[in-house]
Design a protein around this motif. Structure first.
Motif, PDB file in Angstrom:
ATOM      1  N   ILE B 152       0.837  -1.208   0.000  1.00  4.36           N
ATOM      2  CA  ILE B 152       0.000   0.000   0.000  1.00  4.36           C
ATOM      3  C   ILE B 152       0.870   1.254   0.000  1.00  4.36           C
ATOM      4  O   ILE B 152       0.717   2.138  -0.843  1.00  4.36           O
ATOM      5  N   PHE B 153       1.789   1.326   0.967  1.00  5.83           N
ATOM      6  CA  PHE B 153       2.608   2.523   1.086  1.00  5.83           C
ATOM      7  C   PHE B 153       4.045   2.275   0.650  1.00  5.83           C
ATOM      8  O   PHE B 153       4.968   2.876   1.193  1.00  5.83           O
ATOM      9  N   ALA B 154       4.223   1.390  -0.298  1.00  4.47           N
ATOM     10  CA  ALA B 154       5.557   1.228  -0.867  1.00  4.47           C
ATOM     11  C   ALA B 154       5.933   2.556  -1.518  1.00  4.47           C
ATOM     12  O   ALA B 154       5.136   3.148  -2.248  1.00  4.47           O
ATOM     13  N   THR B 163       0.261   4.767  -6.782  1.00  3.09           N
ATOM     14  CA  THR B 163      -0.476   4.541  -8.027  1.00  3.09           C
ATOM     15  C   THR B 163      -1.691   5.457  -8.091  1.00  3.09           C
ATOM     16  O   THR B 163      -1.931   6.137  -9.097  1.00  3.09           O
ATOM     17  N   VAL B 164      -2.458   5.463  -6.970  1.00  2.00           N
ATOM     18  CA  VAL B 164      -3.672   6.283  -6.947  1.00  2.00           C
ATOM     19  C   VAL B 164      -3.305   7.765  -7.082  1.00  2.00           C
ATOM     20  O   VAL B 164      -3.921   8.499  -7.854  1.00  2.00           O
ATOM     21  N   LEU B 165      -2.279   8.196  -6.357  1.00  2.00           N
ATOM     22  CA  LEU B 165      -1.848   9.602  -6.468  1.00  2.00           C
ATOM     23  C   LEU B 165      -1.382   9.906  -7.886  1.00  2.00           C
ATOM     24  O   LEU B 165      -1.602  11.001  -8.401  1.00  2.00           O
ATOM     25  N   GLY B 166      -0.748   8.894  -8.514  1.00  2.00           N
ATOM     26  CA  GLY B 166      -0.277   9.062  -9.883  1.00  2.00           C
ATOM     27  C   GLY B 166      -1.405   9.369 -10.855  1.00  2.00           C
ATOM     28  O   GLY B 166      -1.231  10.126 -11.804  1.00  2.00           O
ATOM     29  N   TRP B 167      -2.586   8.778 -10.595  1.00  2.00           N
ATOM     30  CA  TRP B 167      -3.733   9.057 -11.464  1.00  2.00           C
ATOM     31  C   TRP B 167      -4.080  10.538 -11.445  1.00  2.00           C
ATOM     32  O   TRP B 167      -4.670  11.074 -12.376  1.00  2.00           O
ATOM     33  N   PHE B 168      -3.762  11.212 -10.322  1.00  2.00           N
ATOM     34  CA  PHE B 168      -4.035  12.640 -10.227  1.00  2.00           C
ATOM     35  C   PHE B 168      -2.790  13.468 -10.524  1.00  2.00           C
ATOM     36  O   PHE B 168      -2.737  14.657 -10.222  1.00  2.00           O
ATOM     37  N   GLY B 169      -1.785  12.798 -11.053  1.00  2.00           N
ATOM     38  CA  GLY B 169      -0.583  13.513 -11.465  1.00  2.00           C
ATOM     39  C   GLY B 169       0.333  13.918 -10.322  1.00  2.00           C
ATOM     40  O   GLY B 169       1.134  14.836 -10.454  1.00  2.00           O
TER      41      GLY B 169
END
Lengths: 291, 325
Positions: B152-154, B163-169
């Protein structure tokens, strides 16, 4: 406390109270939180059955491209992690701890609750006093004792010092205080002593309580980490938690194998949850509220 | 009473608390029975709790490194206590605990109470929701740390949070490696919340079911609205005892935080910015220095602190009275 109206029915924000919209919102909220709560379990299963390439793929993969059941056999064939040995150690420690704790704490609790003895109060306070200091703080004093007994890296050191649980003895005493006396008195008339009526009357009629205590003790023992870490100095005496922790902090990590190990480590408890949850919930309600 | 003592002085009889030696002799078997029920447990308690604590208190007065039987010339009096109390690392570990407690106690309390109310309100799938929220209790802190740290917090691209944060750039965040900003608190607090929240929810549900229903009915008759009004005036006051119990249990558990700090943070939790008291104690007494004297002093200081808190709790709850309930 008014107890005549005390039906065991959920109240508070009662079912049926509140508008249809607020109930729907409540339900949807619960579904979302439930999904969040299940994410870690999903991740354990996904990673355990994936290849490293799937896990580290540039795009998020919800499911492995090919389910890798082979990770399971690979884990047990890996010499670097004594998985089979540590599972066996954990099983032995948890089962023996549960049996031993139940035996010692129920007998002590019964004696304190039922046998009129002049110094019973003093003994009870001596037990109560140990509840003031949590066992985690006493890991060092206990280690001093265990090491002078020569029980370091030994299953005896893992099990025996944890058996004399003042809190469980306290719970047992409280439970036996409320056990109906009439049953025992009938046994007494039939010529049974304390020991006889305890084993033939009291214990067979306390199965629910005993199961609750047993399940809680088993889960706590299986999941405990600090004491096994202190005592398990050599890998022969590692419990599964210590083995996992060593695996986790080792230099080269094989991700699928690591998660397969985690899956194997929680599997026994998932079974406990599936089949004995009623007792577990009851045990938590009993242990927590009295604590 | 079958046995009457004709020679007893009236004063002793009037005292009411007289010891009645004859009666004791008559029921001599009881003493024996008491001891074979309670004796084994008490003996174990003495060997594995009382003697070790006493031994530890003795060790704390010595310069005891790598030994549990220090020589008499190594007697240092209260030096170990002075060293521990003036030790910046030890005091900092108490601050770390305070920060941790300030985060975890309120969020656990609010979340578990909120879940209990929501699960109690829902009409369908109640058992399912209860099971799902309680299920993390099956997970050890080690397993949860493994999932939190490696998945989760790798701190890498394929970690779930990144990954989720990446979706928001948003750029990758190294969740566990570093203190600026202290992202590790989010990791540690969410882990503990996930594991223990359902446990305390069960306690609250049990307490909610003890509230007599007619109180609510009476309130509705008097014009109270279901929801906030009845929660504030009926539900919450009836949860007072359980609320205090939950707060204390969460606090005492936080005080003993060890497993997740050990497994999540670099260097087995031995990092200056997030060393809990127990982690500090472990590394002092069982780490490379093996300083059992100072470790014992630290353990006794911590034990004393927690005993004070527990006694305070006892006062609040009336716990430990002769009859216990």
């Amino acid at each position: 406390m008014v107890s005549t109206e005390n039906r065991r029915k959920p109240v508070g924000f009662r079912p049926g109270v509140g508008s249809r919209a607020s109930r729907a919102l409540n339900f949807i909220g619960l579904c979302v939180i439930a999904a969040l709560f299940l994410i870690p379990f999903y991740l354990i299963v996904r990673n355990a059955l994936s290849t490293t390439e799937d896990i580290t793929a540039p795009g998020w993969m919800w499911f492995p491209t090919d389910v890798q059941w082979g990770n399971f056999t690979e884990l047990f064939n890996d010499d670097k992690v004594p998985m089979a040995r540590s599972l066996l150690n954990s099983a032995m420690v948890s089962v023996l701890t549960t049996v031993g704790t139940l035996f010692l704490c129920t007998t002590a609790g019964y004696g304190l609750a039922r046998i009129p003895y002049r110094h019973a109060d003093k003994v009870f306070y001596a037990i109560l006093a140990t509840l003031m200091v949590p066992s985690a703080i006493t890991f060092l004093p206990s280690f001093v004792m265990v090491s002078s007994l020569g029980w370091v890296s030994d299953l005896r050191g893992l099990i025996i010092p944890t058996l004399f649980n003042g809190f469980v003895a306290f719970l047992c005493r409280q439970y036996f205080l409320s056990f109906p006396r009439e049953l025992e008195e009938a046994a007494r008339v039939d010529g049974l002593g304390y020991w006889g009526s305890f084993w033939r009357i009291v214990i067979p009629n306390s199965k629910g309580f005993l199961a609750a205590i047993a399940v809680i003790t088993f889960v706590t023992s299986w999941n405990s980490f600090l004491w096994p870490l202190v005592i398990g100095r050599s890998s022969d005496s590692w419990t599964v938690q210590v083995a996992l922790s060593t695996f986790l902090t080792s230099q080269t990590v094989n991700l699928p194998q690591l998660f397969m190990a985690a899956a194997v480590a929680i599997l026994p408890l998932v079974f406990v949850f599936l089949f004995l949850q009623r007792f577990l919930v009851q045990g938590v309600a009993q242990t927590g509220l009295k604590g | 009473m079958a046995v009457t003592d004709t020679t007893a002085e009236p004063a002793a009889a009037a005292a009411g608390t007289s010891r009645r030696p004859r009666r004791r002799r008559t029921f001599g078997g009881r003493n024996l029975a008491f001891w074979y029920f309670v004796g084994p447990f008490l003996l174990g308690l003495i060997i594995f709790t009382y003697i070790p604590v006493g031994w530890s208190a003795y060790l704390s007065l010595f310069d005891a490194r790598n030994t549990v039987t220090p020589a008499s010339e190594d007697f240092v009096g209260v030096d170990n206590y002075v060293t521990m109390l003036t030790n910046a690392d030890f005091r900092r570990s108490l601050i770390t605990f305070s920060v941790f407690a300030a985060i975890i106690v309120p969020i656990t309390f609010v979340s578990s109470l909120g879940l209990a109310l929501a699960v109690n309100k829902v009409r369908i799938m109640r058992a399912f929701f209860r099971s799902v929220f309680f299920l993390p209790f099956a997970c050890s802190y080690v397993v949860a740390s493994l999932v939190w740290k490696m998945s989760i917090f790798a701190g890498v691209r394929y970690g779930m949070a990144n990954t989720v944060l990446g979706w928001f750039g948003i750029e990758n965040i190294p969740w566990l490696f570093g203190n600026d900003p202290p992202w590790f608190w989010l990791v540690i607090a969410s882990l503990r919340l996930w594991i223990q929240c359902g446990f305390y929810m069960i306690l609250f549900i049990a307490a909610l079911q003890q509230i007599p229903e007619h109180l609510y009915e009476a309130a509705y008759v008097d014009g109270a609205k279901p929801g906030w009004q009845t929660f504030w005036h009926i539900t919450l006051p009836h949860l007072r005892a359980s609320s205090v119990a939950v707060l204390m249990l969460v606090l005492i558990a936080a005080y003993q935080a060890f497993d997740e700090f050990w497994n999540l943070l670099p260097n087995s939790g031995n990092v200056p910015y997030a060393r809990t008291p127990l982690i500090y104690l472990f590394h002092t007494s069982l780490g490379t220095s093996q300083d059992l004297g100072r470790g014992s002093a630290g353990a006794l200081i911590l034990a004393l602190l927690i005993a004070i808190v527990t006694l305070f709790q006892g006062k609040l709850l009336g716990f430990g009275k002769p009859e216990g309930r």
